[in-house]
Design a protein around this motif. Structure first.
Motif, PDB file in Angstrom:
ATOM      1  N   ALA A 238       0.910  -1.195   0.062  1.00 29.61           N
ATOM      2  CA  ALA A 238       0.106  -0.229  -0.150  1.00 29.61           C
ATOM      3  C   ALA A 238       1.416   1.059  -0.247  1.00 29.61           C
ATOM      4  CB  ALA A 238      -1.093   0.129   1.395  1.00 29.61           C
ATOM      5  N   ASP A 239       0.616   2.061  -0.587  1.00 28.79           N
ATOM      6  CA  ASP A 239       0.898   3.398  -0.790  1.00 28.79           C
ATOM      7  C   ASP A 239       1.219   4.412   0.846  1.00 28.79           C
ATOM      8  OD1 ASP A 239       1.313   3.317  -3.242  1.00 28.79           O
ATOM      9  OD2 ASP A 239      -0.734   4.791  -3.177  1.00 28.79           O
ATOM     10  N   ILE A 240       2.158   4.301   1.380  1.00 26.18           N
ATOM     11  CA  ILE A 240       2.492   5.242   2.648  1.00 26.18           C
ATOM     12  C   ILE A 240       2.207   6.636   2.772  1.00 26.18           C
ATOM     13  CG2 ILE A 240       3.643   5.582   4.473  1.00 26.18           C
ATOM     14  CD1 ILE A 240       4.753   2.786   3.733  1.00 26.18           C
ATOM     15  N   SER A 241       1.731   7.075   3.250  1.00 25.28           N
ATOM     16  CA  SER A 241       1.624   8.916   3.090  1.00 25.28           C
ATOM     17  C   SER A 241       1.620   9.296   4.772  1.00 25.28           C
ATOM     18  CB  SER A 241       0.099   9.760   2.647  1.00 25.28           C
ATOM     19  OG  SER A 241       0.585  10.950   2.433  1.00 25.28           O
ATOM     20  N   VAL A 242       2.855   9.957   4.780  1.00 24.92           N
ATOM     21  CA  VAL A 242       3.411  10.304   6.872  1.00 24.92           C
ATOM     22  C   VAL A 242       2.899  11.950   6.469  1.00 24.92           C
ATOM     23  CG1 VAL A 242       4.711  10.002   8.413  1.00 24.92           C
ATOM     24  CG2 VAL A 242       4.529   8.292   6.492  1.00 24.92           C
ATOM     25  N   MET A 243       2.078  12.241   8.054  1.00 25.72           N
ATOM     26  CA  MET A 243       1.634  13.376   7.950  1.00 25.72           C
ATOM     27  C   MET A 243       2.521  14.199   9.309  1.00 25.72           C
ATOM     28  SD  MET A 243       0.393  14.881   5.683  1.00 25.72           S
ATOM     29  CE  MET A 243       0.206  16.569   5.818  1.00 25.72           C
ATOM     30  N   SER A 244       4.504  13.995   8.894  1.00 29.82           N
ATOM     31  CA  SER A 244       4.492  14.099  10.537  1.00 29.82           C
ATOM     32  C   SER A 244       6.330  15.645  10.231  1.00 29.82           C
ATOM     33  CB  SER A 244       5.488  13.261  11.255  1.00 29.82           C
ATOM     34  OG  SER A 244       6.737  12.860  11.627  1.00 29.82           O
ATOM     35  N   PRO A 245       6.519  16.463  11.380  1.00 29.51           N
ATOM     36  CA  PRO A 245       7.322  17.154  11.387  1.00 29.51           C
ATOM     37  C   PRO A 245       8.628  17.094  11.368  1.00 29.51           C
ATOM     38  CG  PRO A 245       6.041  17.206  13.388  1.00 29.51           C
ATOM     39  CD  PRO A 245       5.374  15.665  12.319  1.00 29.51           C
ATOM     40  N   ASP A 246       9.004  15.848  11.635  1.00 30.13           N
ATOM     41  CA  ASP A 246      10.181  14.312  11.206  1.00 30.13           C
ATOM     42  C   ASP A 246      10.407  14.637  10.219  1.00 30.13           C
ATOM     43  OD1 ASP A 246      11.861  12.492  11.370  1.00 30.13           O
ATOM     44  OD2 ASP A 246      11.491  12.937  14.353  1.00 30.13           O
ATOM     45  N   ALA A 247      11.754  15.143   9.774  1.00 23.02           N
ATOM     46  CA  ALA A 247      12.392  14.563   8.443  1.00 23.02           C
ATOM     47  C   ALA A 247      12.892  12.768   8.202  1.00 23.02           C
ATOM     48  CB  ALA A 247      13.377  15.095   8.590  1.00 23.02           C
ATOM     49  N   GLU A 248      12.727  12.403   9.216  1.00 23.61           N
ATOM     50  CA  GLU A 248      12.893  11.106   9.209  1.00 23.61           C
ATOM     51  C   GLU A 248      11.978  10.235   8.415  1.00 23.61           C
ATOM     52  OE1 GLU A 248      14.931   8.961  11.496  1.00 23.61           O
ATOM     53  OE2 GLU A 248      17.426  10.420  11.457  1.00 23.61           O
ATOM     54  N   GLU A 249      10.386  10.941   9.334  1.00 22.35           N
ATOM     55  CA  GLU A 249       9.179  10.073   8.811  1.00 22.35           C
ATOM     56  C   GLU A 249       8.304  10.179   8.056  1.00 22.35           C
ATOM     57  OE1 GLU A 249       6.945  10.133  12.717  1.00 22.35           O
ATOM     58  OE2 GLU A 249       7.914   8.194  13.221  1.00 22.35           O
ATOM     59  N   ALA A 250       9.181  11.492   7.581  1.00 21.47           N
ATOM     60  CA  ALA A 250       8.251  12.735   6.592  1.00 21.47           C
ATOM     61  C   ALA A 250       8.921  11.615   5.463  1.00 21.47           C
ATOM     62  CB  ALA A 250       8.343  13.616   6.913  1.00 21.47           C
ATOM     63  N   GLU A 251       9.663  10.496   5.618  1.00 23.02           N
ATOM     64  CA  GLU A 251      10.599  10.205   3.973  1.00 23.02           C
ATOM     65  C   GLU A 251       9.827   8.745   4.091  1.00 23.02           C
ATOM     66  OE1 GLU A 251      14.264   9.349   5.101  1.00 23.02           O
ATOM     67  OE2 GLU A 251      15.620  11.365   4.161  1.00 23.02           O
ATOM     68  N   LEU A 252       9.322   9.073   4.802  1.00 22.39           N
ATOM     69  CA  LEU A 252       8.606   7.368   4.317  1.00 22.39           C
ATOM     70  C   LEU A 252       7.696   7.388   3.438  1.00 22.39           C
ATOM     71  CD1 LEU A 252       8.322   6.067   8.436  1.00 22.39           C
ATOM     72  CD2 LEU A 252       9.971   6.312   6.883  1.00 22.39           C
ATOM     73  N   SER A 253       6.583   9.045   2.550  1.00 22.12           N
ATOM     74  CA  SER A 253       5.804   9.024   2.755  1.00 22.12           C
ATOM     75  C   SER A 253       6.574   8.330   1.067  1.00 22.12           C
ATOM     76  CB  SER A 253       5.317  10.355   2.227  1.00 22.12           C
ATOM     77  OG  SER A 253       4.814  10.553   3.378  1.00 22.12           O
ATOM     78  N   VAL A 254       5.760   6.662   0.159  1.00 19.52           N
ATOM     79  CA  VAL A 254       6.374   6.607  -0.824  1.00 19.52           C
ATOM     80  C   VAL A 254       4.913   5.737  -0.966  1.00 19.52           C
ATOM     81  CG1 VAL A 254       8.067   4.855  -2.058  1.00 19.52           C
ATOM     82  CG2 VAL A 254       9.123   5.973   0.319  1.00 19.52           C
ATOM     83  N   THR A 255       5.152   5.566  -2.788  1.00 19.12           N
ATOM     84  CA  THR A 255       4.042   5.047  -3.196  1.00 19.12           C
ATOM     85  C   THR A 255       4.617   3.814  -3.669  1.00 19.12           C
ATOM     86  OG1 THR A 255       4.801   5.940  -5.800  1.00 19.12           O
ATOM     87  CG2 THR A 255       3.031   6.994  -4.180  1.00 19.12           C
ATOM     88  N   SER A 256       3.392   2.887  -4.350  1.00 22.68           N
ATOM     89  CA  SER A 256       3.589   1.404  -4.542  1.00 22.68           C
ATOM     90  C   SER A 256       4.274   1.021  -5.898  1.00 22.68           C
ATOM     91  CB  SER A 256       2.353   0.572  -4.175  1.00 22.68           C
ATOM     92  OG  SER A 256       1.653   0.869  -5.494  1.00 22.68           O
ATOM     93  N   MET A 328      12.568   2.888   7.228  1.00 21.08           N
ATOM     94  CA  MET A 328      13.348   3.069   6.438  1.00 21.08           C
ATOM     95  C   MET A 328      12.207   3.035   5.373  1.00 21.08           C
ATOM     96  SD  MET A 328      16.792   4.088   6.912  1.00 21.08           S
ATOM     97  CE  MET A 328      16.898   3.667   5.459  1.00 21.08           C
ATOM     98  N   PRO A 329      11.990   4.367   4.344  1.00 14.17           N
ATOM     99  CA  PRO A 329      11.077   3.993   3.425  1.00 14.17           C
ATOM    100  C   PRO A 329      11.672   2.869   2.349  1.00 14.17           C
ATOM    101  CG  PRO A 329      13.078   5.577   3.112  1.00 14.17           C
ATOM    102  CD  PRO A 329      13.260   4.811   4.818  1.00 14.17           C
ATOM    103  N   MET A 330       9.793   2.531   2.003  1.00  6.34           N
ATOM    104  CA  MET A 330      10.676   1.231   1.306  1.00  6.34           C
ATOM    105  C   MET A 330      10.988   0.991  -0.208  1.00  6.34           C
ATOM    106  SD  MET A 330       6.186   1.165  -0.427  1.00  6.34           S
ATOM    107  CE  MET A 330       5.805   1.865  -0.759  1.00  6.34           C
ATOM    108  N   ALA A 331      11.402   2.517  -0.253  1.00 10.10           N
ATOM    109  CA  ALA A 331      12.460   2.698  -1.450  1.00 10.10           C
ATOM    110  C   ALA A 331      12.527   4.761  -1.465  1.00 10.10           C
ATOM    111  CB  ALA A 331      11.095   2.483  -2.714  1.00 10.10           C
ATOM    112  N   ALA A 332      13.983   4.720  -2.756  1.00 15.30           N
ATOM    113  CA  ALA A 332      14.142   5.967  -2.521  1.00 15.30           C
ATOM    114  C   ALA A 332      15.037   5.482  -3.708  1.00 15.30           C
ATOM    115  CB  ALA A 332      15.169   6.044  -1.580  1.00 15.30           C
ATOM    116  N   GLU A 333      15.753   6.570  -4.366  1.00 10.60           N
ATOM    117  CA  GLU A 333      16.438   6.991  -5.525  1.00 10.60           C
ATOM    118  C   GLU A 333      17.042   6.192  -5.083  1.00 10.60           C
ATOM    119  OE1 GLU A 333      17.182  10.585  -8.816  1.00 10.60           O
ATOM    120  OE2 GLU A 333      19.176   9.891  -6.651  1.00 10.60           O
TER     121      GLU A 333
END
Length: 517
Positions: A238-256, A328-333
């Motif tokens: 599932a896509d993840i959409s994170v609403m957080s001021p924490d920069a590390e947690e904001a990176e978790l917003s990744v689509t499938s 960790m985010p499920m994907a990054a560049e």
């Protein structure tokens, strides 16, 4: 029947005659020790049972492959021309000759010279070839062949006698069987002997779950711990959409969709790769396992100084909420996580070595932990009564590890991406003990979790794996060079793994310090 094994690897070449049973490995615990670091102490055994030649894998780290198929479970029957691969680079070709095929060829004067060496205390004879030199010269006498054949008309006397003898054996054998069968039918109370099937000739071998390995030697156990999960399917995530001021947690917003793109990019064809024979792997000494003692020492230290390994997903959830482990985010560049492919959607359960598996019931402490995390999983909500939500939670909990590992993984991935413009494929991070046991149950060669003293690297939160199956040699050598540099700086311990889970295993130090040796 004459059975010969033609054995070859990068370091040696041997020709071995199999008489009864022969075990092969990398140490003197095996009857035949080979110079191949990918072999287990006792890796594979060949043996004779009646008219069959059988092979069994002794639960080795990197497996035994017969004609490309993994040998597991019951011993497998061998045929003439079969090819076996074991260890890192050892190939074995089987030659089975029966009847007149196995008779030694006649030479001038009726003599044949052979070079053979028998291993004391076993049925093993090693035939030398020109590469190895003569080990022992043994003269075998054969009666000279008669020139010109028989000088009498009609079939030779010997042939007639042989035919007569065969007919007599068949007749009297059949008569004996009829008598025995009749006695079984007429003898009251006597149980009838069951027919002997070919499979019943195979002994029930008591195989050490560690394949003859030393349970205290991490070099023997490391790859067995590394049981691989099923590959992740982007459409199941599932896509993840994170609403957080924490920069590390904001990176978790990744689509499938982005995860699928990174998977495709990692596996796409390399320019100029087809039709080119690559050079061999340049494995640095650091990745051969000389630093395994460091990893073993740190694991033992963690196990004896209060580290509480996660026994189930509820305890993984607790470690996340306390930030003992980070997601960790499920994907990054520069990377993507191929983890959680074996995650289930069933209700959460607890686990301990005394009570085993039990349902986590509403109102219990572990249920409260899971419920709290499900209500605010970095701004995302999940329903514990929904099977799909439970599976997504498990996937996310498997994307965690020690926060000291985060910058190391990022540095490795970014260096690789700059060089090759492809993302690293990460195949495992932290696992709960019950998840590790679940994987073991479907893989006969995986590490058997023996009890509370066991601390597999991936339950420590300090390990992650980088798959290398899809990488050309140039890319593997680049990653190994980078890992060797980081290990020489005291930042991690890295190993190269072979077999079905070919990867680079990376272990970071939980306190940031390599052990004192």
């Amino acid at each position: 029947m004459d059975v010969t094994l033609y054995i070859e690897n990068e370091n040696e070449s041997k020709v071995v005659r199999l008489d009864e049973e022969l075990s092969i490995g990398r140490t003197d615990l095996a009857q035949l020790a080979l110079d191949d670091p990918g072999l287990s102490r006792i890796n594979t055994t060949f043996f004779v049972e009646g008219d069959e030649i059988l092979i069994t894998d002794e639960n080795s780290t990197n497996g035994t492959f017969l004609n490309g198929q993994n040998v597991s479970g019951r011993p497998k029957t061998l045929s003439n021309g079969d090819e076996i691969r074991i260890g890192t680079h050892t190939k074995i070709r089987v030659e089975i000759l029966t009847g007149r095929e196995s008779e030694p060829p006649a030479v001038a004067g009726g003599l044949r010279k052979s070079s053979e060496c028998r291993v004391p205390g076993s049925g093993l004879r090693t035939n030398s070839d020109s590469k190895l030199g003569t080990l022992n010269s043994e003269i075998i006498f054969q009666p000279p062949a008669t020139a010109g054949g028989s000088d009498t008309d009609g079939p030779p006397v010997v042939l007639i006698a042989a035919v007569a003898m065969t007919v007599a054996i068949i007749f009297f054998g059949g008569l004996a069987y009829w008598i025995v069968s009749g006695n079984e039918k007429t003898s009251p109370g006597r149980p009838k002997t069951p027919p002997i099937l070919s499979t019943s000739l195979i002994p029930v071998r008591v195989i050490d779950p560690l394949g003859g390995e030393d349970e205290e030697d991490l070099d023997d156990l490391i790859a067995s711990w590394e049981t691989q999960e099923e590959a992740i399917k982007a459409e199941d995530v599932a896509d993840i959409s994170v609403m957080s001021p924490d920069a590390e947690e904001a990176e978790l917003s990744v689509t499938s969709a982005f995860l699928a793109d990174r998977q495709r990019k990692a596996f796409e064809d390399r320019p100029g790769e087809k039709g080119v024979r690559p050079a061999g792997l340049a494995v640095p000494k650091e990745l051969f396992g000389d630093g395994v003692i460091k990893q073993k020492t740190k694991l033992r230290s963690m196990n004896t100084t209060g580290y509480r390994q996660p026994m189930d997903f509820a305890e993984l959830a607790e470690k996340r909420m306390k930030r003992e482990l980070i997601e960790m985010p499920m994907a990054a560049e520069s990377f993507y996580l191929d983890v959680g492919g074996s995650a289930q959607d069933r209700p959460f359960s607890s686990f301990d070595f005394t009570g085993g598996i039990a349902d986590i019931l509403p109102g219990t402490p572990k249920y409260q932990i899971l419920s709290k995390l499900a209500g605010d999983f970095a701004g995302q909500k999940y329903d514990l009564n929904n099977p799909g939500d439970r599976k997504q939670m498990r996937m996310r909990l498997l994307r965690m590890f020690n926060q000291r590992a985060r910058p190391i993984l990022k540095e490795l991935a970014e260096a690789y991406y700059r060089q090759f413009k492809r993302p690293l494929r990460v195949t495992s991070l932290t696992r709960s003990m019950d998840y590790q046991i679940l994987l073991n149950a479907s893989n006969a060669n995986s590490f058997k979790v023996r009890g509370e003293g066991s601390l597999p690297p991936h339950t420590s939160g300090c390990a992650f794996d980088l798959s290398r199956k899809h990488m050309p040699v140039e890319e593997q050598n680049f990653v190994m060079k980078k890992l060797a540099e980081m290990e020489s700086q005291g930042r991690l311990d890295a190993l190269i793994e072979y077999g079905t889970n070919a990867c680079f295993h990376v272990f970071i130090y939980d306190d940031g310090n390599p052990p004192k040796m």
